[in-house]
Motif scaffolding. Structure first.
Motif, short mmCIF file in Angstrom:
data_model
loop_
_atom_site.label_atom_id
_atom_site.label_comp_id
_atom_site.label_asym_id
_atom_site.label_seq_id
_atom_site.Cartn_x
_atom_site.Cartn_y
_atom_site.Cartn_z
N ARG A 101 41.46 39.84 39.14
CA ARG A 101 40.82 41.05 39.65
C ARG A 101 40.37 40.78 41.08
O ARG A 101 39.55 39.88 41.32
N ASN A 115 48.54 43.11 37.23
CA ASN A 115 49.18 43.03 35.92
C ASN A 115 50.54 42.37 36.02
O ASN A 115 51.02 42.03 37.12
N SER A 116 51.18 42.18 34.89
CA SER A 116 52.45 41.45 34.85
C SER A 116 53.56 42.16 35.62
O SER A 116 54.45 41.51 36.17
N SER A 117 53.51 43.50 35.69
CA SER A 117 54.55 44.22 36.42
C SER A 117 54.48 43.94 37.91
O SER A 117 55.51 43.91 38.60
N ASP A 118 53.29 43.72 38.44
CA ASP A 118 53.12 43.40 39.86
C ASP A 118 53.77 42.05 40.18
O ASP A 118 54.50 41.91 41.17
N ALA A 126 50.68 46.19 43.35
CA ALA A 126 49.42 46.47 42.66
C ALA A 126 48.70 47.64 43.33
O ALA A 126 48.17 48.54 42.65
N ALA A 169 48.84 37.66 36.75
CA ALA A 169 48.40 38.77 35.91
C ALA A 169 47.00 38.49 35.38
O ALA A 169 46.68 37.36 34.96
N GLY A 170 46.16 39.50 35.41
CA GLY A 170 44.78 39.38 34.93
C GLY A 170 43.76 39.12 36.02
O GLY A 170 42.56 39.32 35.79
N THR A 223 42.95 45.27 39.12
CA THR A 223 43.40 44.22 38.21
C THR A 223 44.91 44.06 38.34
O THR A 223 45.67 45.01 38.15
#
Length: 299
Positions: A123, A101-104, A144, A120-121, A99
């Motif tokens: 998959r 996320n926002s940090s990626d 990620a 983000a979000g 998945t």
């Protein structure tokens, strides 16, 4: 090679073998002299390489075809992602789902890096993220993968450096999973990156990824559609090209690891520190063509 070049090689070889007739040299000495003279002529006839460092090897025979500052330690930008992919394939299953996320996403945009346009979000499978990391050189995809299979950058980088040691890459030290300037880009050499290229292309998954010009991820309930184009301009233009990776940062310049299968031989090369984006591909193409014109073994 022009006729004058062939005459020069013949004359040089005859000059090296001439002492045999007078008993002044042993056959071993004559062969060594002839071999060295041939190498000197080949170097003079090689294409010009403007990059800071370069290396070309016929991995089928182990013959080094070209070398320029091949052991100088330099930043290699996104060529780093080859090692990232290599490590991920030893930690994950291709059908594992990650998945984003926002940090990626933030990591890539904050550093002005190339991306796979992930959100983000979403998959995606490890297989898809490897294509996203290698073809468009997506720092979001790389982040990620490292986040999950380190877990986290520091642990993942430790795995990268352990893999480098196991492969005998003695001039290589990785500082992060993507080769970006921060926190540390690490360093490698053209010779080490050629070894890594040979190893990576020996993996059928990485070979398939590296030789893919365009990859499509159809939309699903858990991610958007993605279409990624390989940044390696040798594919489809240079005969037998099979990979591998481009890279660029201001400190590293334009970099390229490349390979081609020709006449039963795999030729692997690396260009580091080129100042012109397109010239790295032109130089790589000329080196591959030139290598194909050379004898397949020493004199």
């Amino acid at each position: 090679m022009q006729n004058g070049g062939f005459r020069l090689i013949i004359c040089a070889t005859l000059a090296a073998l001439a002492p045999l007739a007078t008993g002044l040299a042993t056959p071993a000495h004559a062969q060594q002299d002839a071999r060295q003279l041939f190498r000197n002529v080949a170097r003079q006839d090689a294409p010009a390489v403007a990059a800071r460092a370069a290396y070309l090897v016929d991995t089928t025979t182990g013959t080094v075809r070209f070398s320029k500052r091949a052991t100088q330690r330099l930043p290699v930008a996104s060529l780093t992602k080859v090692m990232t992919a290599y490590v991920v394939l030893r930690e994950a299953e291709l059908d594992d789902v990650v998945t984003v996320n926002s940090s990626d996403v933030r990591h890539a945009t904050a550093n002005g890096a190339t991306t796979a346009a992930l959100r983000a979000g979403e998959r995606l499978t490890v297989r898809d993220l490897l294509y996203g990391a290698m073809l468009p050189s997506g720092a979001d995809a790389t982040h990620a993968l490292a986040r999950v299979y380190g877990p986290g950058d520091s642990r993942f980088v430790a795995k990268m450096n352990a893999a480098a040691r196991s492969l005998g890459l003695t001039g290589t030290r990785y500082g992060n999973p993507d080769g970006l300037p921060k926190p540390s880009p690490g360093y490698s050499t053209a010779q080490d990156q050629a070894k890594l290229t040979e190893t990576a292309l020996g993996d059928p998954v990485l070979l398939a990824i590296a030789s893919t010009a365009r990859y499509t991820v159809p939309a699903s309930k858990v991610h958007r559609a993605h279409v990624w184009t390989n940044s390696n301009k040798l594919l489809g233009k240079s005969a037998g090209a099979v990979g591998l990776k481009t890279g660029y940062t201001r400190a590293a310049g334009y970099c390229l690891s490349f390979a081609a299968d020709r006449d039963g031989h795999r030729i692997v090369g690396v260009i580091l520190g080129e100042s012109n984006a397109d010239r790295r591909f032109q130089t790589a193409g000329r080196l591959l063509n030139w290598a194909g014109e050379q004898p397949t073994s020493d004199v």
